[in-house]
Enzyme design. Structure first.
Site, PDB file in Angstrom:
ATOM      1  CD  GLU A 123       9.823 -11.120  -8.460  1.00 54.17           C
ATOM      2  OE1 GLU A 123      11.029 -10.913  -8.433  1.00 54.17           O
ATOM      3  OE2 GLU A 123       9.053 -10.697  -7.587  1.00 54.17           O
ATOM      4  CD  GLU A 128      17.380 -12.995  -7.752  1.00 49.51           C
ATOM      5  OE1 GLU A 128      16.770 -13.475  -6.785  1.00 49.51           O
ATOM      6  OE2 GLU A 128      17.052 -11.910  -8.266  1.00 49.51           O
ATOM      7  CE  LYS A 173      11.558  -2.793  -5.221  1.00 48.13           C
ATOM      8  NZ  LYS A 173      12.290  -3.820  -5.972  1.00 48.13           N
ATOM      9  CE  LYS A 203      14.008 -11.215  -9.630  1.00 44.27           C
ATOM     10  NZ  LYS A 203      14.617 -10.621  -8.480  1.00 44.27           N
ATOM     11  CG  ASN A 226       1.420   0.489   4.306  1.00 45.66           C
ATOM     12  OD1 ASN A 226       1.090  -0.672   4.067  1.00 45.66           O
ATOM     13  ND2 ASN A 226       2.669   0.893   4.278  1.00 45.66           N
ATOM     14  N   GLY A 227      -0.852  -1.232   6.407  1.00 49.32           N
ATOM     15  CA  GLY A 227      -0.552  -2.102   7.544  1.00 49.32           C
ATOM     16  C   GLY A 227      -1.694  -3.063   7.796  1.00 49.32           C
ATOM     17  CG  HIS A 233      19.247 -37.668  -5.239  1.00 45.35           C
ATOM     18  ND1 HIS A 233      19.662 -38.937  -4.894  1.00 45.35           N
ATOM     19  CD2 HIS A 233      20.373 -36.969  -5.524  1.00 45.35           C
ATOM     20  CE1 HIS A 233      20.982 -38.990  -4.946  1.00 45.35           C
ATOM     21  NE2 HIS A 233      21.440 -37.813  -5.335  1.00 45.35           N
ATOM     22  CD1 TRP A 260      -0.033  -6.305  -3.216  1.00 53.37           C
ATOM     23  CD2 TRP A 260      -0.267  -6.890  -1.085  1.00 53.37           C
ATOM     24  NE1 TRP A 260       0.313  -7.627  -3.108  1.00 53.37           N
ATOM     25  CE2 TRP A 260       0.180  -8.010  -1.810  1.00 53.37           C
ATOM     26  CE3 TRP A 260      -0.492  -7.029   0.289  1.00 53.37           C
ATOM     27  CZ2 TRP A 260       0.406  -9.257  -1.219  1.00 53.37           C
ATOM     28  CZ3 TRP A 260      -0.271  -8.256   0.881  1.00 53.37           C
ATOM     29  CH2 TRP A 260       0.184  -9.350   0.127  1.00 53.37           C
ATOM     30  CB  CYS A 273      -0.958   0.070   1.189  1.00 51.84           C
ATOM     31  SG  CYS A 273      -2.114  -1.292   1.244  1.00 51.84           S
ATOM     32  NE  ARG A 316       4.692   1.763   0.009  1.00 50.30           N
ATOM     33  CZ  ARG A 316       5.760   1.534   0.770  1.00 50.30           C
ATOM     34  NH1 ARG A 316       6.952   1.866   0.331  1.00 50.30           N
ATOM     35  NH2 ARG A 316       5.633   0.993   1.950  1.00 50.30           N
TER      36      ARG A 316
HETATM   37  O1  M6R Z   1      13.059  -4.848   0.363  1.00 46.07           O
HETATM   38  P1  M6R Z   1      13.608  -6.221   0.580  1.00 46.07           P
HETATM   39  O2  M6R Z   1      14.936  -6.420  -0.068  1.00 46.07           O
HETATM   40  O3  M6R Z   1      13.658  -6.590   2.043  1.00 46.07           O
HETATM   41  O4  M6R Z   1      12.601  -7.190  -0.112  1.00 46.07           O
HETATM   42  C1  M6R Z   1      12.767  -8.579  -0.012  1.00 46.07           C
HETATM   43  C2  M6R Z   1      11.873  -9.305  -0.980  1.00 46.07           C
HETATM   44  O5  M6R Z   1      10.534  -8.996  -0.744  1.00 46.07           O
HETATM   45  C3  M6R Z   1      12.202  -8.965  -2.434  1.00 46.07           C
HETATM   46  O6  M6R Z   1      13.537  -9.212  -2.721  1.00 46.07           O
HETATM   47  C4  M6R Z   1      11.321  -9.803  -3.387  1.00 46.07           C
HETATM   48  O7  M6R Z   1      11.633 -11.152  -3.269  1.00 46.07           O
HETATM   49  C5  M6R Z   1      11.482  -9.303  -4.816  1.00 46.07           C
HETATM   50  N1  M6R Z   1      10.190  -9.037  -5.388  1.00 46.07           N
HETATM   51  C6  M6R Z   1      12.161 -10.291  -5.710  1.00 46.07           C
HETATM   52  O8  M6R Z   1      12.354  -9.785  -6.982  1.00 46.07           O
END
Ligand code: M6R
Length: 604
Positions: free
Chosen positions: A484, A477, A599, A481, A97-98, A500, A73, A2, A27
Site C-alpha cells: 500500500e 500484514e 484512511k 503494508k 461524504n458517502g 504448490h 476521495w 472524503c 480521508r
Molecule cells: O478503520 P479500520 O480499522 O476499520 O480500517 C480497516 C482497513 O481499511 C485498514 O486497516 C486498511 O487496510 C489500512 N490502510 C491498512 O494499512
C-alpha cells in the site's frame, strides 16, 4: 473517505477550513474545495483537483465567517475540478461524504439532467435540495429531500438567503459537531477542530443540525427537538501533529510502545486481565463455544493473529471473516457464538454492516475499536477501546499492535474463565505482554539498519513474505503494508505452501522476507527458506537467533530480542512496518498518503 468541515462563528472561516482540511486530508486527497458566504450574502466557491495546498494557492483573501470545506476521495467521476466539492446548484451549495446510490433514478424522476455539470452523485443531491428549496426555508427542503435519498451521506449545506447558517444531515457517514465561544464546528472527525473544542457530539443519523453564530440546534427529521449528547476526548491537538517526525507514519510506528502500554495497563489488575472498567462481563467469555472475528485490511490481520493465538492456545474454534464478504453471506453463528469486530476508525462501512448482521444472530458482539463514540463502538453490545490515540497515516501501524495486544488480553481472559489456563500460566502470559513495549522500543533502535537494507528493495517489482503459524499471519500484514505504501507487488504465503505453485515466481534476486520466530516449526521454515534461496531469492530473515551466518539460508538476518514465541510477532511486525516505510520513502513516495487510498473506508 472524503473529509468535510464547516464553521460559522466570530472568526474568519477560510483559515479554519483550510487547516481543518489539512488535518482531514488523510480521508481523501484527490481534490479539495471550500464555499463561503460573501458579505453581500452570495455564495463563493474555490475548488480544484489536487491537494489542500493546491486549494490554498487559489483561495482569495476574504473575511467570511461562515463556510464549508471538503477533501475528496473520488467514487463517482474522475479527479477533475468539476467533480471536486462543494457543488453549487442554484441557491444551494453542499459538500458530501458517502454515496447516493439512487442518483440515476433521482435525475430521471426530478428532471435534473439540465442542472448538472459534473459526473458526481453529489451534484444530483445539490440539484435536488435546490429544487425543493423555496428560497426561505432550508429545513423544509431537507425534510423533503432526505427521504428520497438511498445510500450513505454526510452533508453540510449552505442556502442562499440564509447567510452564516450551515445545515447538516447524515446517514451512516460520520459527522461530529461542537459549539464553543468562537462559534460552531462540524467535521468528519474531530481532529479537524480539536484545538477549538475537546467537547463534541456525534450528529445522530437522520437528524437535522442547524449551525449559527450563536450555537447549534438539533431536531429529528419531523421537527422534534433533540438534545446533543456531548463526549470529551482525552487527547489534544499535539497527538494529531507530526511532532518533529517527517511523516505521521514514522511517528505512529514510534508511538507503539506507549500505545500498547496505554491499552493494556488499565485492563491488568493484580497481574491478570480485567475488563470490569469496560463493562465487559465474564459471562461473555464463559459460554462462548466459538468465535468469529470480522474486520477489513490490517484490522483483519490483527484478527488473524487473534485466531491463531486463541485456537492454538485454548482450543476454541475461531473463524476470521472479511467484513465485505461476511455481510452478504449466511453466517453460521448462534447465540452462543462470540463475534469480535475490529476497526481502528469504527466507521468502516463493511465492518459496521457485518456487525449489524451478526447482531441478528447473537447478542455477544464485542468491538475492538480505537475511535471513541464511533458507529461500530456504539452499535456493538460491548466495546474494548484501544488507546492508540489518533492514527493519521493511511497505513495502519500502531492501531494494529494495540488491536493485537487486545486479542492477547482476551485470549488470557478466555483461558482463565474457561479453566484452560491456570492462574500461574496467566500471570506469566500477562507479564510477557507487559514486556512487549520495552521489546518494541529495542527494535525501533534498528531503524537505520532497516533503512539501509531496504535500498535492496527499491527496484523490486515482486516480493514475498513467508512464515508459518503466527508468522504467517504476520506475513499477510507485512505484505499489505509494503504494497500500500511502496506500490511493490507483495504476496504472503504460508511457507509450506510455496512449493504448490508460487515457488515458480522465485527467480534471481526476488526479495523474500522470511519470518522464523516459531520454535515448533522453525526447522520447517528454514527448509522452505533454503528452497527459495536455492532458486536465487534475496532472503531477509527475521528470527530470534542471535546469529545466522549460513549463506544458504539468508542474505540479511535481523535478530529479534529473545521472547516466548507467542510474543515475537510484536517485535517482528515493527520490523515489517519499517521495511515498508523505508522502501516507500526510499522511492520518494509520500508514505502518509499513498495513491488511490483513504484512511476510513466509509463507502462500499
Ligand atoms: O478503520 P479500520 O480499522 O476499520 O480500517 C480497516 C482497513 O481499511 C485498514 O486497516 C486498511 O487496510 C489500512 N490502510 C491498512 O494499512
Amino acid at each position: 473517505m472524503c473529509g468535510i468541515i464547516g464553521f460559522t462563528g466570530k472568526l474568519e472561516a477560510q483559515e479554519i477550513l483550510l487547516e481543518g482540511l489539512e488535518k482531514l486530508e488523510y480521508r481523501g486527497y484527490d481534490s479539495a474545495g471550500i464555499a463561503y458566504f460573501k458579505e453581500n450574502g452570495s455564495i463563493s466557491i474555490r475548488k480544484t483537483a489536487g491537494k489542500v495546498k493546491d486549494l490554498r494557492a487559489i483561495c482569495d483573501e476574504n473575511t467570511a465567517t461562515c463556510g464549508i470545506g471538503h477533501t475528496r476521495w473520488a467514487t463517482h467521476g474522475g479527479v477533475t475540478n468539476a467533480n471536486a466539492h462543494p457543488h453549487k446548484c442554484g441557491n444551494v451549495a453542499l459538500i458530501h461524504n458517502g454515496i447516493i446510490e439512487n442518483y440515476h433514478e433521482l435525475v430521471a424522476t426530478y428532471d435534473l439532467e439540465k442542472d448538472l455539470i459534473s459526473e458526481t452523485d453529489t451534484e444530483v443531491a445539490a440539484a435536488l435540495f435546490n429544487k425543493f428549496y423555496d428560497g426561505e426555508n432550508p429545513i423544509a427542503a431537507i425534510q423533503k429531500v432526505v427521504p428520497l435519498l438511498k445510500g450513505s451521506f454526510a452533508f453540510c449545506i449552505i442556502f442562499k438567503n440564509n447567510p452564516d447558517m450551515i445545515y447538516a444531515v447524515r446517514n451512516v457517514s460520520p459527522m461530529v459537531a461542537a459549539t464553543c465561544k468562537d462559534g460552531s464546528f462540524i467535521a468528519s472527525d474531530l481532529t479537524a477542530f480539536i484545538q477549538y473544542s475537546k467537547k463534541y457530539f456525534i450528529v445522530p443519523e437522520y437528524a437535522i443540525l442547524t449551525m449559527s453564530k450563536e450555537g447549534i440546534s438539533l431536531q429529528e427529521l419531523d421537527g422534534t427537538p433533540i438534545e446533543p449528547e456531548f463526549l470529551e476526548v482525552n487527547w489534544d491537538i499535539t497527538a494529531a501533529q507530526k511532532d518533529g517526525y517527517p511523516t505521521f507514519m514514522l511517528k505512529e510506528i514510534n508511538e507503539q510502545p506507549a500505545a500498547i502500554t496505554r491499552t493494556i495497563a488499565p485492563r491488568i489488575h493484580n497481574g491478570l486481565p480485567d475488563f470490569s472498567a469496560d463493562n465487559i462481563p465474564e459471562s461473555l467469555f464463559e459460554n462462548c463455544h466459538d468465535i468469529t472475528i470480522i474486520a477489513c485490511g490490517t484490522a483483519m490481520y490483527a484478527g488473524m493473529v487473534g485466531k491463531t493465538l486463541i485456537q492454538d492456545f485454548l482450543g476454541i474454534p475461531v473463524t476470521v471473516a472479511i467484513a465485505s464478504e461476511f455481510r452478504y453471506e449466511k453466517p453460521v453463528i448462534t447465540e452462543d457464538s462470540l463475534v469480535i469486530v475490529v476497526s481502528q476508525s469504527g466507521e468502516t462501512i463493511d465492518t459496521l454492516e457485518a456487525l449489524r448482521l451478526a447482531k441478528t444472530k447473537t447478542a455477544k458482539t464485542l468491538a475492538i475499536v480505537n475511535v471513541k463514540g464511533s458507529s461500530i463502538a456504539r452499535e456493538s453490545n460491548y466495546v474494548l477501546y484501544t488507546h492508540a490515540g489518533p492514527e493519521i497515516a493511511v497505513a495502519s501501524t500502531k492501531a494494529y499492535t494495540v488491536q493485537t495486544a487486545a486479542f492477547y488480553l482476551i485470549a488470557c481472559k478466555l483461558g482463565l474463565v474457561q479453566n484452560k489456563l491456570t492462574k500461574t500460566e496467566a500471570l506469566e502470559f500477562i507479564q510477557n505482554l507487559q514486556n512487549v513495549s520495552d521489546n518494541i522500543a529495542e527494535i525501533l533502535k534498528l531503524s537505520a539498519n532497516i533503512e539501509e537494507l531496504t535500498k535492496r528493495m527499491l527496484n523490486a517489482t515482486d516480493t514475498f513474505f513467508i512464515g508459518r503459524g503466527l508468522d504467517y499471519t504476520l506475513s499477510m500484514e507485512g505484505a499489505l503494508k509494503l504494497k500500500e505504501i511502496s506500490y511493490i507487488h507483495a504476496e504472503a504465503y504460508a511457507a509450506g505452501e510455496l512449493k504448490h505453485g508460487t515457488i515458480a515466481l522465485i527467480s534471481e534476486g526476488v526479495p523474500v522476507i522470511a519470518l522464523a520466530t516459531q520454535g515448533h516449526v522453525y526447522s520447517k521454515v528454514i527448509s522452505n527458506i533454503r528452497e527459495v534461496k536455492a532458486r536465487g531469492a534475496y532472503v531477509i530473515l527475521l528470527s530470534m537467533e542471535e546469529n545466522v551466518t549460513d549463506a544458504s539460508i539468508c542474505d540479511v538476518h535481523i535478530p529479534l530480542p529473545k521472547v516466548p514465541d507467542q510474543f515475537a510477532i510484536f517485535e517482528a511486525v515493527v520490523v515489517l512496518q519499517m521495511i515498508a516505510y523505508y522502501t516507500s520513502t526510499g522511492k520518494g513516495l509520500n508514505a502518509d498518503q499513498p495513491r488511490n487510498l483513504a484512511k476510513s473506508v466509509t463507502v462500499e
